[in-house]
Write a protein that holds these residues in place. Structure first.
Motif, PDB file in Angstrom:
ATOM      1  N   GLN A 183       4.800   0.254  -2.436  1.00  0.00           N
ATOM      2  CA  GLN A 183       4.637  -0.488  -1.192  1.00  0.00           C
ATOM      3  C   GLN A 183       5.509  -1.734  -1.196  1.00  0.00           C
ATOM      4  OE1 GLN A 183       0.406  -1.232  -0.805  1.00  0.00           O
ATOM      5  NE2 GLN A 183       0.155   0.609   0.431  1.00  0.00           N
ATOM      6  N   PRO A 184       5.989  -2.129  -0.013  1.00  0.00           N
ATOM      7  CA  PRO A 184       6.774  -3.364   0.073  1.00  0.00           C
ATOM      8  C   PRO A 184       5.929  -4.572  -0.306  1.00  0.00           C
ATOM      9  CG  PRO A 184       6.984  -2.036   2.076  1.00  0.00           C
ATOM     10  CD  PRO A 184       5.871  -1.455   1.284  1.00  0.00           C
ATOM     11  N   GLN A 185       6.558  -5.557  -0.909  1.00  0.00           N
ATOM     12  CA  GLN A 185       5.860  -6.781  -1.271  1.00  0.00           C
ATOM     13  C   GLN A 185       5.760  -7.706  -0.063  1.00  0.00           C
ATOM     14  OE1 GLN A 185       4.500  -7.316  -4.425  1.00  0.00           O
ATOM     15  NE2 GLN A 185       5.062  -5.148  -4.583  1.00  0.00           N
ATOM     16  N   GLN A 186       4.642  -8.416   0.036  1.00  0.00           N
ATOM     17  CA  GLN A 186       4.458  -9.357   1.126  1.00  0.00           C
ATOM     18  C   GLN A 186       5.025 -10.711   0.728  1.00  0.00           C
ATOM     19  OE1 GLN A 186       0.793  -9.034   3.135  1.00  0.00           O
ATOM     20  NE2 GLN A 186       0.898 -11.032   4.123  1.00  0.00           N
ATOM     21  N   LEU A 187       5.862 -11.273   1.599  1.00  0.00           N
ATOM     22  CA  LEU A 187       6.513 -12.547   1.344  1.00  0.00           C
ATOM     23  C   LEU A 187       5.813 -13.645   2.141  1.00  0.00           C
ATOM     24  CD1 LEU A 187      10.209 -11.320   1.645  1.00  0.00           C
ATOM     25  CD2 LEU A 187       8.838 -11.552  -0.445  1.00  0.00           C
ATOM     26  N   ALA A 188       6.322 -14.851   2.025  1.00  0.00           N
ATOM     27  CA  ALA A 188       5.769 -15.969   2.792  1.00  0.00           C
ATOM     28  C   ALA A 188       5.951 -15.712   4.281  1.00  0.00           C
ATOM     29  CB  ALA A 188       6.475 -17.264   2.389  1.00  0.00           C
TER      30      ALA A 188
END
Length: 392
Positions: A183-188
């Motif tokens: 899964q894509p990582q969640q950024l700020a």
């Protein structure tokens, strides 16, 4: 734990959200539908009066906040929808995506030379992305996704910064085609970091939902999901974003064509008459919403035997080229059907990356160069650019 999260828990929490007129909660009023839960991510729709959708954004936000407060929920995607009553002929009550302007039905093509053409609505583009190309088809099964990923890789080989958006919500192919998992990582700022493969940035619903999970969504939720994958992903600076469109010419396709600043569309078809009929529909859809058609690709043009090298026109040959000439649009090229295309696609190693010197890879690179030349030609045209409306 995320695994214990249930639809009943979601609905119980939503009973604390009052309906539009504060007379009862949105669950008791029967306004909540299509709850989907996957690995802590929750998706659902709230049915509202289309005339009141803009003023009910606060209701949507309240529902999202309540659900995101539940243990095990990592995010909630909530869509406001508006369905017609049975038998209603009032087109104003067509489904409306969250905060997005309602897509108008494709207008009837004006007839005669010099007739005015309909235009898309106005607004800004997507920060950092210079051009967006749609790869589309009138029907499924013609190799659209395989064509899209190989064109993207061919553009990358020309020195461009490239991204791929898999907009086919019901049948996402990019995770398999590019051999990506996770899964894509969640950024700020609640942005998602796109996945990467072969130097190309990638986003697909297939990263967020298990491959076996069916997406039983109506149009508004699909449109909202596509919109979020466009604007809530940290694409960075891209020369071009290639969008693998859903097959067909339905609500999602039309809304994408009207609301996304497309530099042009590539139509994929096989040579046979049945596929060309549907390809013509896809081409006409883009024409009616004033999206430049960069050209037609004839996929599976000729079968090349892996043993003797002999050629067989299984689906016919030359039909797409003849169709392009009839319709007055560029013919971008033909791609032969080979075992290598099937094997590399299933194996997650697209042929342009895994066998760049093959005949098929050369065909994809020629198509990419020709399509980009069409974009540059259109960019040098003095006509004012169509205005686009994007979600805030």
């Amino acid at each position: 734990m995320t695994e214990t999260l249930t639809k009943d828990q979601i609905l119980a929490a939503l009973k604390g959200v009052k309906g539009p007129d504060l007379s009862d909660n949105i669950v008791s009023l029967g306004l909540v539908s299509e709850v989907v839960i996957n690995k802590g991510k929750v998706y659902f729709a709230i049915s509202v009066d289309p005339a009141r959708a803009p003023e009910l954004e606060g209701l949507r936000q309240a529902a999202a906040t309540v659900v995101e407060g539940l243990p095990g929920v990592t995010s909630a995607m909530v869509t406001l929808t508006a369905d017609r009553e049975p038998g209603s002929t009032d087109t104003s009550s067509a489904s409306t995506p969250r905060r997005a302007p309602q897509a108008e039905p494709a207008p009837t093509a004006a007839k005669g030379p010099g007739a005015p053409q309909p235009t898309r609505q106005g607004g800004g583009g997507i920060p950092g992305i210079s051009k967006i190309i749609a790869v589309a088809s009138g029907k499924g099964g013609v190799g659209k996704s395989t064509t899209a990923v190989n064109i993207a890789l061919a553009l990358k080989d020309q020195g461009m910064k490239v991204g791929i958006l898999d907009a086919d919500i019901y049948g996402p192919s990019m995770p398999r085609l590019l051999g990506l998992s996770g899964q894509p990582q969640q950024l700020a700022g609640n942005k998602l970091d796109p996945m990467r493969r072969h130097g190309v940035k990638v986003m697909s619903m297939g990263f967020l939902v298990d491959e076996e999970t069916p997406m039983i969504w109506r149009g508004p939720m699909v449109i909202s999901a596509i919109s979020q994958m466009l604007k809530d992903v940290a694409w960075g600076d891209l020369d071009v974003l290639v969008v693998d469109m859903p097959p067909g010419t339905g609500d999602a396709q039309l809304t994408m064509a009207q609301q996304v600043p497309l530099a042009g569309a590539i139509i994929v078809s096989t040579p046979q008459d049945l596929a060309l009929i549907d390809a013509r529909k896809g081409l006409n859809m883009f024409t009616k919403v004033n999206v430049p058609v960069l050209g037609i690709v004839e996929n599976m043009s000729t079968f090349i035997c892996p043993h003797c090298g002999g050629r067989s026109d299984i689906f016919g040959h030359g039909g797409a080229k003849e169709e392009a000439e009839k319709l007055g649009v560029p013919f971008l090229g033909e791609v032969p059907l080979t075992m290598a295309v099937r094997e590399t696609s299933d194996g997650g190693e697209p042929v342009v990356a895994s066998d760049p010197d093959s005949e098929v890879s050369k065909a994809y690179r020629d198509i990419a160069r020709t399509a980009w030349a069409e974009i540059e030609r259109a960019s040098s045209d003095a006509r004012p650019a169509p205005k686009i409306v994007m979600e805030n």
